[in-house]
Design a protein around this motif. Structure first.
Motif, mmCIF file in Angstrom:
data_model
loop_
_atom_site.group_PDB
_atom_site.id
_atom_site.type_symbol
_atom_site.label_atom_id
_atom_site.label_comp_id
_atom_site.label_asym_id
_atom_site.label_seq_id
_atom_site.Cartn_x
_atom_site.Cartn_y
_atom_site.Cartn_z
ATOM 1 N N GLY A 39 0.813 -1.216 0.000
ATOM 2 C CA GLY A 39 0.000 0.000 0.000
ATOM 3 C C GLY A 39 0.841 1.258 0.000
ATOM 4 O O GLY A 39 0.464 2.262 -0.608
ATOM 5 N N GLN A 40 1.992 1.215 0.648
ATOM 6 C CA GLN A 40 2.892 2.376 0.626
ATOM 7 C C GLN A 40 3.480 2.562 -0.763
ATOM 8 O O GLN A 40 3.614 3.696 -1.235
ATOM 9 C CB GLN A 40 3.981 2.195 1.678
ATOM 10 C CG GLN A 40 3.469 2.299 3.102
ATOM 11 C CD GLN A 40 4.552 2.075 4.141
ATOM 12 O OE1 GLN A 40 5.452 1.253 3.945
ATOM 13 N NE2 GLN A 40 4.470 2.780 5.256
ATOM 14 N N ARG A 41 3.823 1.455 -1.426
ATOM 15 C CA ARG A 41 4.342 1.571 -2.796
ATOM 16 C C ARG A 41 3.271 2.094 -3.745
ATOM 17 O O ARG A 41 3.578 2.832 -4.689
ATOM 18 C CB ARG A 41 4.857 0.219 -3.282
ATOM 19 C CG ARG A 41 6.096 -0.278 -2.549
ATOM 20 C CD ARG A 41 6.742 -1.458 -3.267
ATOM 21 N NE ARG A 41 5.853 -2.605 -3.379
ATOM 22 C CZ ARG A 41 5.737 -3.550 -2.460
ATOM 23 N NH1 ARG A 41 6.444 -3.481 -1.344
ATOM 24 N NH2 ARG A 41 4.937 -4.585 -2.653
ATOM 25 N N GLN A 42 2.025 1.741 -3.480
ATOM 26 C CA GLN A 42 0.916 2.209 -4.314
ATOM 27 C C GLN A 42 0.434 3.605 -3.917
ATOM 28 O O GLN A 42 -0.450 4.160 -4.558
ATOM 29 C CB GLN A 42 -0.254 1.232 -4.228
ATOM 30 C CG GLN A 42 0.017 -0.127 -4.832
ATOM 31 C CD GLN A 42 -1.160 -1.082 -4.647
ATOM 32 O OE1 GLN A 42 -1.981 -0.925 -3.742
ATOM 33 N NE2 GLN A 42 -1.248 -2.075 -5.510
ATOM 34 N N ARG A 43 0.999 4.146 -2.837
ATOM 35 C CA ARG A 43 0.652 5.474 -2.335
ATOM 36 C C ARG A 43 -0.781 5.550 -1.800
ATOM 37 O O ARG A 43 -1.377 6.639 -1.757
ATOM 38 C CB ARG A 43 0.840 6.550 -3.426
ATOM 39 C CG ARG A 43 2.264 6.641 -3.966
ATOM 40 C CD ARG A 43 3.192 7.237 -2.935
ATOM 41 N NE ARG A 43 4.586 7.245 -3.401
ATOM 42 C CZ ARG A 43 5.575 7.822 -2.731
ATOM 43 N NH1 ARG A 43 5.316 8.442 -1.588
ATOM 44 N NH2 ARG A 43 6.812 7.756 -3.189
ATOM 45 N N VAL A 44 -1.334 4.412 -1.389
ATOM 46 C CA VAL A 44 -2.662 4.449 -0.770
ATOM 47 C C VAL A 44 -2.546 4.405 0.746
ATOM 48 O O VAL A 44 -3.515 4.693 1.452
ATOM 49 C CB VAL A 44 -3.558 3.281 -1.262
ATOM 50 C CG1 VAL A 44 -3.821 3.412 -2.749
ATOM 51 C CG2 VAL A 44 -2.943 1.924 -0.933
ATOM 52 N N PHE A 45 -1.354 4.066 1.278
ATOM 53 C CA PHE A 45 -1.102 4.090 2.709
ATOM 54 C C PHE A 45 -0.019 5.110 3.020
ATOM 55 O O PHE A 45 0.835 5.411 2.174
ATOM 56 C CB PHE A 45 -0.659 2.710 3.219
ATOM 57 C CG PHE A 45 -1.756 1.677 3.252
ATOM 58 C CD1 PHE A 45 -3.090 2.039 3.361
ATOM 59 C CD2 PHE A 45 -1.443 0.326 3.186
ATOM 60 C CE1 PHE A 45 -4.098 1.095 3.394
ATOM 61 C CE2 PHE A 45 -2.442 -0.635 3.226
ATOM 62 C CZ PHE A 45 -3.773 -0.248 3.322
ATOM 63 N N GLN A 63 3.204 7.093 4.156
ATOM 64 C CA GLN A 63 4.618 6.759 4.016
ATOM 65 C C GLN A 63 5.363 6.782 5.346
ATOM 66 O O GLN A 63 6.436 6.193 5.468
ATOM 67 C CB GLN A 63 5.291 7.749 3.050
ATOM 68 C CG GLN A 63 4.662 7.785 1.661
ATOM 69 C CD GLN A 63 4.741 6.435 0.977
ATOM 70 O OE1 GLN A 63 5.823 5.888 0.804
ATOM 71 N NE2 GLN A 63 3.588 5.897 0.572
ATOM 72 N N ASP A 64 4.804 7.460 6.362
ATOM 73 C CA ASP A 64 5.506 7.588 7.640
ATOM 74 C C ASP A 64 5.170 6.461 8.611
ATOM 75 O O ASP A 64 5.579 6.494 9.773
ATOM 76 C CB ASP A 64 5.184 8.941 8.280
ATOM 77 C CG ASP A 64 3.699 9.109 8.588
ATOM 78 O OD1 ASP A 64 2.873 8.391 7.972
ATOM 79 O OD2 ASP A 64 3.354 9.953 9.437
ATOM 80 N N VAL A 65 4.454 5.453 8.140
ATOM 81 C CA VAL A 65 4.066 4.327 8.992
ATOM 82 C C VAL A 65 5.112 3.219 8.892
ATOM 83 O O VAL A 65 5.564 2.875 7.796
ATOM 84 C CB VAL A 65 2.676 3.798 8.582
ATOM 85 C CG1 VAL A 65 2.376 2.468 9.268
ATOM 86 C CG2 VAL A 65 1.609 4.814 8.916
ATOM 87 N N ASP A 66 5.487 2.651 10.025
ATOM 88 C CA ASP A 66 6.374 1.492 10.048
ATOM 89 C C ASP A 66 5.508 0.244 9.839
ATOM 90 O O ASP A 66 4.680 -0.089 10.697
ATOM 91 C CB ASP A 66 7.088 1.415 11.393
ATOM 92 C CG ASP A 66 8.003 0.194 11.504
ATOM 93 O OD1 ASP A 66 8.069 -0.601 10.539
ATOM 94 O OD2 ASP A 66 8.649 0.034 12.560
ATOM 95 N N PRO A 67 5.654 -0.461 8.721
ATOM 96 C CA PRO A 67 4.805 -1.628 8.449
ATOM 97 C C PRO A 67 4.853 -2.686 9.547
ATOM 98 O O PRO A 67 3.830 -3.288 9.874
ATOM 99 C CB PRO A 67 5.362 -2.165 7.125
ATOM 100 C CG PRO A 67 5.972 -0.977 6.455
ATOM 101 C CD PRO A 67 6.558 -0.175 7.585
ATOM 102 N N GLU A 68 6.041 -2.921 10.113
ATOM 103 C CA GLU A 68 6.171 -3.936 11.154
ATOM 104 C C GLU A 68 5.363 -3.548 12.392
ATOM 105 O O GLU A 68 4.639 -4.372 12.967
ATOM 106 C CB GLU A 68 7.642 -4.127 11.534
ATOM 107 C CG GLU A 68 8.519 -4.679 10.426
ATOM 108 C CD GLU A 68 8.395 -6.196 10.287
ATOM 109 O OE1 GLU A 68 7.741 -6.811 11.165
ATOM 110 O OE2 GLU A 68 8.931 -6.747 9.326
ATOM 111 N N ASP A 69 5.484 -2.296 12.795
ATOM 112 C CA ASP A 69 4.763 -1.826 13.976
ATOM 113 C C ASP A 69 3.256 -1.818 13.723
ATOM 114 O O ASP A 69 2.465 -2.238 14.581
ATOM 115 C CB ASP A 69 5.242 -0.421 14.351
ATOM 116 C CG ASP A 69 4.476 0.151 15.534
ATOM 117 O OD1 ASP A 69 4.685 -0.338 16.667
ATOM 118 O OD2 ASP A 69 3.653 1.071 15.317
ATOM 119 N N ALA A 70 2.846 -1.356 12.548
ATOM 120 C CA ALA A 70 1.414 -1.311 12.230
ATOM 121 C C ALA A 70 0.825 -2.714 12.168
ATOM 122 O O ALA A 70 -0.289 -2.957 12.631
ATOM 123 C CB ALA A 70 1.197 -0.578 10.905
#
Length: 274
Positions: free
Chosen positions: A218-224, A226-233
């Motif tokens: 989702g970050q690569r697609q720009r729908v999520f 960018q400042d979110v840590d995927p592991e933490d989320a």
């Protein structure tokens, strides 16, 4: 080659690795021969359940069917669970009984009766009751992951994929609720018996990693964001999912399927959506 063409080519490849008969392959998978024929001709799409069954029957990952790297495993080298229908029938009967009656209430005689065989036949595949019950837990969780990969792999948009994952995790009465019952019992048994912890921790890592991959996509697609840590989320999302599901399963006041859905979708909107 388009994704649908790759999928059809790989299903044909699995057929060729078995006996090459389309009708026999359809019977093994559990698909009507006419539906398999139309799907291979591009006139209908394979359902997520069908993809999961084709992968299981062929001894390959759903990801490979959908165009992933690697090569299929020849049937004579596939895991025993993919080759031996009777063993699978025993495990299916066992995990359903565990979901219904509880881990310690299921007897080998109950399992044998449920799948129309004898206790001796069950012991042929699993020397002890503990063996069959432990394998049944693992089998159920593995099947849930397979079905999840098959369905989510058909959704490209990461936001929609995560929303669909929420729906797939809601413990509606039926198979999904039974799978949650298995999860709860797996947690309980792993807490008490250290020999189950490696399998439990592997499955849990896969559950969390699946969410990490969706968020990263989702970050690569720009729908999520960018400042979110995927592991933490992913850690927070899976903890919220599991905690809400436990409350639904145990009938906690104020926690319903709709409330659980709202909590998870609210997390996505509040914490992830760009």
């Amino acid at each position: 080659m388009a994704a649908d063409e790759v999928l059809r080519a790989r299903v044909r490849q699995l057929m060729a690795l078995t006996d090459g008969s389309q009708r026999a392959f359809a019977a093994r998978v559990g698909i009507e021969p006419s539906k398999l024929s139309r799907s291979l001709a591009g006139k209908r799409r394979f359902t997520p359940w069908e993809l999961a069954r084709i992968a299981e029957t062929g001894g390959v990952a759903v990801d490979w069917l959908l165009g992933g790297d690697g090569t299929p495993v020849p049937p004579d080298e596939a895991p025993a669970g993919h080759r031996d229908q009777r063993r699978d029938e025993i495990l299916v009967a066992a995990w359903r009984l565990i979901a219904e009656r509880g881990y310690h209430s299921v007897r080998v005689a109950d399992i044998a009766q449920a799948c129309g065989t004898s206790p001796a036949a069950v012991h042929y595949y699993f020397p002890t009751k503990q063996d069959v019950l432990n394998e049944a837990l693992r089998y159920c969780v593995e099947q849930a992951f397979t079905r999840q990969r098959a369905e989510l792999g058909l959704i490209d948009d990461a936001h929609q994929r995560l929303v669909r994952l929420v729906e797939m995790q809601l413990p509606w009465p039926g198979r999904v609720r039974d799978e949650w019952s298995i999860w709860l019992q797996f947690w309980s048994e792993a807490a008490l018996r250290t020999e189950l912890r490696p399998a439990h921790n592997e499955f849990y890592a896969r559950w969390r990693e699946a969410v990490v991959r969706i968020i990263s996509k989702g970050q690569r697609q720009r729908v999520f964001r960018q400042d979110v840590d995927p592991e933490d989320a992913a850690l927070r999302f899976t903890a919220l999912t599991d905690g809400a599901a436990i409350q639904v399963m145990t009938g906690a006041p104020g926690m319903t399927l709709d409330r659980m859905r709202g909590l998870l979708l609210g997390f996505i909107d509040r914490e992830l959506v760009a």
